[in-house]
Design an enzyme around this catalytic site. Structure first.
Site, PDB file in Angstrom:
ATOM      1  N   GLY A  36       0.805  -1.220   0.000  1.00 29.85           N
ATOM      2  CA  GLY A  36       0.000   0.000   0.000  1.00 29.85           C
ATOM      3  C   GLY A  36       0.831   1.259   0.000  1.00 29.85           C
ATOM      4  O   GLY A  36       2.020   1.226  -0.266  1.00 29.85           O
ATOM      5  N   LEU A  70      -3.007  -5.266  -6.249  1.00 27.74           N
ATOM      6  CA  LEU A  70      -1.974  -4.278  -5.923  1.00 27.74           C
ATOM      7  C   LEU A  70      -0.833  -4.873  -5.087  1.00 27.74           C
ATOM      8  O   LEU A  70      -1.079  -5.504  -4.069  1.00 27.74           O
ATOM      9  CB  LEU A  70      -2.632  -3.115  -5.155  1.00 27.74           C
ATOM     10  CG  LEU A  70      -1.749  -1.887  -4.954  1.00 27.74           C
ATOM     11  CD1 LEU A  70      -1.436  -1.223  -6.275  1.00 27.74           C
ATOM     12  CD2 LEU A  70      -2.414  -0.919  -3.992  1.00 27.74           C
ATOM     13  N   ASP A  71       0.400  -4.633  -5.525  1.00 33.96           N
ATOM     14  CA  ASP A  71       1.605  -5.026  -4.777  1.00 33.96           C
ATOM     15  C   ASP A  71       1.744  -6.536  -4.613  1.00 33.96           C
ATOM     16  O   ASP A  71       2.488  -7.003  -3.744  1.00 33.96           O
ATOM     17  CB  ASP A  71       1.644  -4.365  -3.384  1.00 33.96           C
ATOM     18  CG  ASP A  71       1.669  -2.848  -3.468  1.00 33.96           C
ATOM     19  OD1 ASP A  71       2.107  -2.318  -4.500  1.00 33.96           O
ATOM     20  OD2 ASP A  71       1.263  -2.201  -2.490  1.00 33.96           O
ATOM     21  N   GLN A  72       1.015  -7.301  -5.425  1.00 31.99           N
ATOM     22  CA  GLN A  72       1.046  -8.753  -5.267  1.00 31.99           C
ATOM     23  C   GLN A  72       1.698  -9.448  -6.458  1.00 31.99           C
ATOM     24  O   GLN A  72       1.766 -10.673  -6.486  1.00 31.99           O
ATOM     25  CB  GLN A  72      -0.390  -9.301  -5.102  1.00 31.99           C
ATOM     26  CG  GLN A  72      -1.122  -8.756  -3.891  1.00 31.99           C
ATOM     27  CD  GLN A  72      -0.480  -9.173  -2.595  1.00 31.99           C
ATOM     28  OE1 GLN A  72      -0.020 -10.292  -2.453  1.00 31.99           O
ATOM     29  NE2 GLN A  72      -0.417  -8.259  -1.632  1.00 31.99           N
TER      30      GLN A  72
END
Lengths: 286, 286, 286, 286
Positions: D203, D229-231
């Site tokens: 995040g 997101l961010d994965q």
């Protein structure tokens, strides 16, 4: 609290009882507020080093009286000391040749607020990087080196440094050896970046030498220039891993990342008055 | 100068003018010689932290008078403070389960003189490592955990810790969660090693989770145990590079090297009284 | 698939078209299943290196026939090659003096399954570490060095190495220079750990020299021993940061962690047949 | 040998005997000269991965025939494969917002010859960095995001990417989340730099979160963007040490050095066709 009211004292002296209290008491007595203090005792050498950062905004006295007071304590304890005021900020000359990576790096860090200094001039023995200086609106002095007139070039260099009231000279991959005259005029005020893990691979072409020897790490070293080439007090070093697949060109490429980071750290440490030279070594208050 | 005459004060308080001078002056006045002083001001939190190491061999007064003096200064500045004398040395209990690498590492470092402490006891919930303790001539307490009687085991554990007058508990890959009762009884005096780069991969099987996520680095974290699992103040962390060829077993193997180094560093920092906890973070005077 | 059916070929030769296909085809033709293949072309030197690991459990032929086939390909391409079978496992002699950290480290890694080898003997020029060998149930040979009879000691050493059919000699901080006779008898089969970042600080007392020079990093280097001291092909190196607070004793302490990790990595790489020497450099298939 | 005659095949498939020989033989048969081959078998997943670089300058056939040949082998072994020719070079779009450090870094590396690609366009949701693009003579597209019309902005973005025939999108601190539409249109072809050691601190504001948690290391992660997101699959990560003296601003400053190095490495790995995605993980042939 404005950062323009910050001052820093750097002290070295034979280790003696009561030192710390005497200096702390003196500063307190003048209305200085100690913001940060770090010290180091080299027990083997019997030597004491201290860095004190303090706020001068509520000083009862002025700089002259304060410094006289410090000097009295200094004489009592045989201290060598110097004081740096945050204002005016230090003036830095960047000396370069043809490689632009360290130059760009320092200019971008300056612009990003990482380096508190003025950079009034970029000086080079080659014309190549004039454009980079122009992009950052900086004067660029081209002082070419004619082997038969090296003295004249250094004379011109010293003239620029003096005229611009330069406090620190940064050799950002300046590929020209400075004579003892320049080095001594700026003792402990010239920072060089050497592209090896000193003392391994002194001299020129260290990446070629590293490749030849088959090392598994390459390094970069930022040090104060002295009249003995590559022998000055080391401020900062770092290394990166390499392997058999890396050609000399790869070492040069990987080395660039090291050089700029190591040089920038050293310049920042110097600008923040964190480096004390003792003999051929440094105390770096991190 | 004998190392048994060393004392260390750790201080934290709201930041205020005159603090540094007051404490330095007080120590000097009692005949203490300051050997090392490090401080830190957390400007955002308005909090001041200091660690002072001093020689007590020429103290004009005794410990009681000195501490009364410190307490007076402390009250003036709303300081939390504690003092540690080098003598007697701290007593450390090692808690282990089945993995021997951290246990061997700490015992060998102790023997090599890297860790200044007594290790009067090794405690385990499994019998496996009794031999290792025996090799180093240490008492080994086997306190197995019966799930239905966890309270009883912890009671026995606390009894041993109390009887041995333990100052520091090191969880050297002790695979058993301690209850709040134990954790609170040894607040800021239980060091755990977690085999991940916290806060990534909390909980059990972090190497499996790291492999699953496909990270390119694995880590280890030494922290003080709190009642919230894997959430305590971090003392030390480090990482090592991995790549796609590393299986979970490789991560476990590479992780062992990290775990023992990171744990040993944290234990050493604690034994040298270099760690101050503030909220859920640490100030580590390196 | 049992790991005892694994074989590894290491190849070096002038780079030529068709090499990779020829070897892959030959192995496939004999029923070998390639599990891992890594190669490297040193373009500047025009030299090709390859490591192929394959499963021999479904070989149509036997080792003799297979090796004859490889030899035919080898002659066609002017290859130098060698083959290592996982079984029998390599036999390693550990040579030590008084420091125990590398010895313990290797023995514990062996026990933890990190090093696939036999360790039939520990040899020392001092009696100090006999106990450590005993803890691991290993024979310990004390071969003291009488300066006037160094030849005799080396003769005895060679006799033990021969009797124990030693494949690899590990100098785990063995503080005695080996003569060319021993070094040549075990060419590319003696691994030494030097406690500096070679080529910086060759010779004895590198930590003292590093402290004297004021470097900001110390290192350790694992290399094959050659008749020229500290000049052999480097297998593995690493460094750790130090600062002005570190005394020579601190360097020695921090260096121990480096030495054992770097030595263990080099031994592991050798045991897994990942190292090829070319001139004075190594190709390490990681 | 001209570098424009280089091609790279990336292969993944269930592991099977004869794979390596079949592909090597096929390439050899078409006159391709294998320059570099690296492979990896994920034993647990039973999956095989290979990267082969070869010279096409003496190919007996053309690209169409070669690819048909590869496809036949591929079908026999259920391979997924793709081929990349060095010519034409990949076209890269740089997406930025207000931070200039990653942008400058990539442009300077491109100019220094570190990154083999075209950069036909810089795109931003803010006008701030138009000057930087101009310094490097690059077109700059300002595509501001009106929250009520995010779709329109993404439509415009996709139009530019298509018109410029973009092969790779680099989010060089682009502070805007891309919708699944964009992410899926450029699957495994969008590289993002996240300023934390993922999966820690996903995040926004990871440096603030890292400071709050009191970690001793901060990191940066380059990964392929996915709709979560961010994965996405991690390509490269690195960390740097911090301590209690570092404010959030210091973390941001130190983080900048990490971000640019980690992002540049990931972009370089992608451009050299060294990255294979498998599930949510990457195989990176280094």
């Amino acid at each position: 609290m404005s950062s323009s009211h910050i001052a820093t004292i750097l002290v070295s002296c034979p280790d003696r009882r009561g030192l710390v209290a005497a200096l702390a008491q003196l500063l307190y007595g003048h209305g200085a507020n100690i913001l940060d203090a770090d010290q180091h005792t080299d027990v083997a050498a019997g030597q004491f080093f201290q860095r004190i950062v303090f706020d001068t905004s509520e000083l009862h006295t002025d700089r002259v009286v304060l410094e006289r007071g410090i000097d009295e304590v200094a004489q009592r304890f045989s201290m060598r000391w110097r004081i740096h005021y945050a204002s005016p900020t230090k003036r830095v000359a960047l000396l370069v040749s043809r490689y632009d990576h360290c130059l760009y790096d320092l200019l971008l860090r300056k612009r990003a607020g990482e380096l508190t200094c003025e950079i009034p001039v970029v000086i080079s023995n080659h014309p190549d990087l004039a454009d980079v200086a122009a992009q950052f609106n900086l004067p660029f002095h081209h002082l070419p080196v004619d082997p038969s007139e090296r003295d004249a070039q250094e004379q011109a260099l010293l003239a620029v440094l003096e005229r611009e009231r330069i406090d620190l000279v940064v050799l950002a991959r300046y590929m020209q050896i400075l004579s003892a005259r320049v080095v001594n005029a700026f003792a402990e005020r010239i920072i060089n970046i050497h592209h090896s893990f000193l003392p391994a691979f002194v001299g020129s072409k260290p990446y070629h030498a590293a490749h030849e020897r088959g090392v598994k790490l390459i390094g970069a070293t930022a040090h104060y220039a002295t009249s003995e080439l590559d022998q000055g007090p080391i401020i900062e070093q770092d290394v990166t891993h390499i392997d058999h697949r890396d050609t000399v060109d790869d070492l040069i490429r990987k080395g660039r990342d090291l050089e700029r980071v190591v040089l920038a750290r050293a310049v920042r440490l110097h600008l923040e008055n964190r480096v004390l030279v003792h003999g051929n070594r440094t105390v770096v208050f991190g």
